[in-house]
Write a protein that holds these residues in place. Structure first.
Motif, PDB file in Angstrom:
ATOM      1  N   CYS A  19      -1.589   1.485   5.714  1.00  0.00           N
ATOM      2  CA  CYS A  19      -2.986   1.070   5.822  1.00  0.00           C
ATOM      3  C   CYS A  19      -3.092  -0.373   6.317  1.00  0.00           C
ATOM      4  O   CYS A  19      -3.888  -0.680   7.198  1.00  0.00           O
ATOM      5  N   TYR A  20      -2.278  -1.262   5.761  1.00  0.00           N
ATOM      6  CA  TYR A  20      -2.301  -2.656   6.204  1.00  0.00           C
ATOM      7  C   TYR A  20      -1.792  -2.796   7.638  1.00  0.00           C
ATOM      8  O   TYR A  20      -2.301  -3.604   8.411  1.00  0.00           O
ATOM      9  N   ARG A  21      -0.810  -1.982   8.021  1.00  0.00           N
ATOM     10  CA  ARG A  21      -0.298  -2.007   9.396  1.00  0.00           C
ATOM     11  C   ARG A  21      -1.396  -1.548  10.359  1.00  0.00           C
ATOM     12  O   ARG A  21      -1.599  -2.148  11.420  1.00  0.00           O
ATOM     13  N   TRP A  22      -2.120  -0.503   9.979  1.00  0.00           N
ATOM     14  CA  TRP A  22      -3.236  -0.024  10.809  1.00  0.00           C
ATOM     15  C   TRP A  22      -4.303  -1.101  10.921  1.00  0.00           C
ATOM     16  O   TRP A  22      -4.885  -1.303  11.976  1.00  0.00           O
ATOM     17  N   ARG A  23      -4.560  -1.766   9.807  1.00  0.00           N
ATOM     18  CA  ARG A  23      -5.595  -2.799   9.809  1.00  0.00           C
ATOM     19  C   ARG A  23      -5.225  -3.908  10.795  1.00  0.00           C
ATOM     20  O   ARG A  23      -6.069  -4.385  11.553  1.00  0.00           O
ATOM     21  N   LEU A  24      -3.977  -4.339  10.789  1.00  0.00           N
ATOM     22  CA  LEU A  24      -3.537  -5.374  11.726  1.00  0.00           C
ATOM     23  C   LEU A  24      -3.698  -4.918  13.175  1.00  0.00           C
ATOM     24  O   LEU A  24      -4.059  -5.702  14.049  1.00  0.00           O
ATOM     25  N   LYS A  25      -3.414  -3.654  13.413  1.00  0.00           N
ATOM     26  CA  LYS A  25      -3.434  -3.139  14.783  1.00  0.00           C
ATOM     27  C   LYS A  25      -4.844  -2.835  15.272  1.00  0.00           C
ATOM     28  O   LYS A  25      -5.178  -3.090  16.434  1.00  0.00           O
ATOM     29  N   TYR A  26      -5.700  -2.276  14.407  1.00  0.00           N
ATOM     30  CA  TYR A  26      -6.984  -1.743  14.854  1.00  0.00           C
ATOM     31  C   TYR A  26      -8.219  -2.483  14.357  1.00  0.00           C
ATOM     32  O   TYR A  26      -9.327  -2.135  14.741  1.00  0.00           O
ATOM     33  N   GLU A  27      -8.091  -3.489  13.507  1.00  0.00           N
ATOM     34  CA  GLU A  27      -9.277  -4.153  12.993  1.00  0.00           C
ATOM     35  C   GLU A  27     -10.004  -4.886  14.114  1.00  0.00           C
ATOM     36  O   GLU A  27      -9.398  -5.597  14.904  1.00  0.00           O
ATOM     37  N   GLY A  28     -11.299  -4.706  14.179  1.00  0.00           N
ATOM     38  CA  GLY A  28     -12.107  -5.353  15.194  1.00  0.00           C
ATOM     39  C   GLY A  28     -12.090  -4.633  16.535  1.00  0.00           C
ATOM     40  O   GLY A  28     -12.641  -5.115  17.510  1.00  0.00           O
TER      41      GLY A  28
END
Length: 72
Positions: free
Chosen positions: A38-47
């Motif tokens: 989830c945190y890896r996805w957040r880094l990649k896809y946030e914003g």
């Protein structure tokens, strides 16, 4: 068994935190994913909106194919 999530699914899962106010731990438990993912996805896809995320995914796939061609 490892499940691959589509870009749409990842963005929907990430948006749950903001929309529902759930914790990351709760969201991860609900979708049966690790907090690390989830945190890896957040880094990649946030914003990033869906159109941009789909373009990134397409470019990554094209890059993978080209690398495979060079290897062969």
């Amino acid at each position: 068994m490892k499940k691959k999530y589509s870009v749409e699914e990842i963005l929907r899962i990430l948006s749950e935190e903001k929309q529902t106010g759930k914790t990351i731990r709760g969201i991860c438990r609900e979708h049966n994913i690790t907090e690390q993912a989830c945190y890896r996805w957040r880094l990649k896809y946030e914003g990033v909106d869906l159109k941009e995320a789909m373009r990134v995914k397409q470019l990554e796939e094209e890059n993978r194919r080209l690398k495979q061609i060079i290897i062969d």
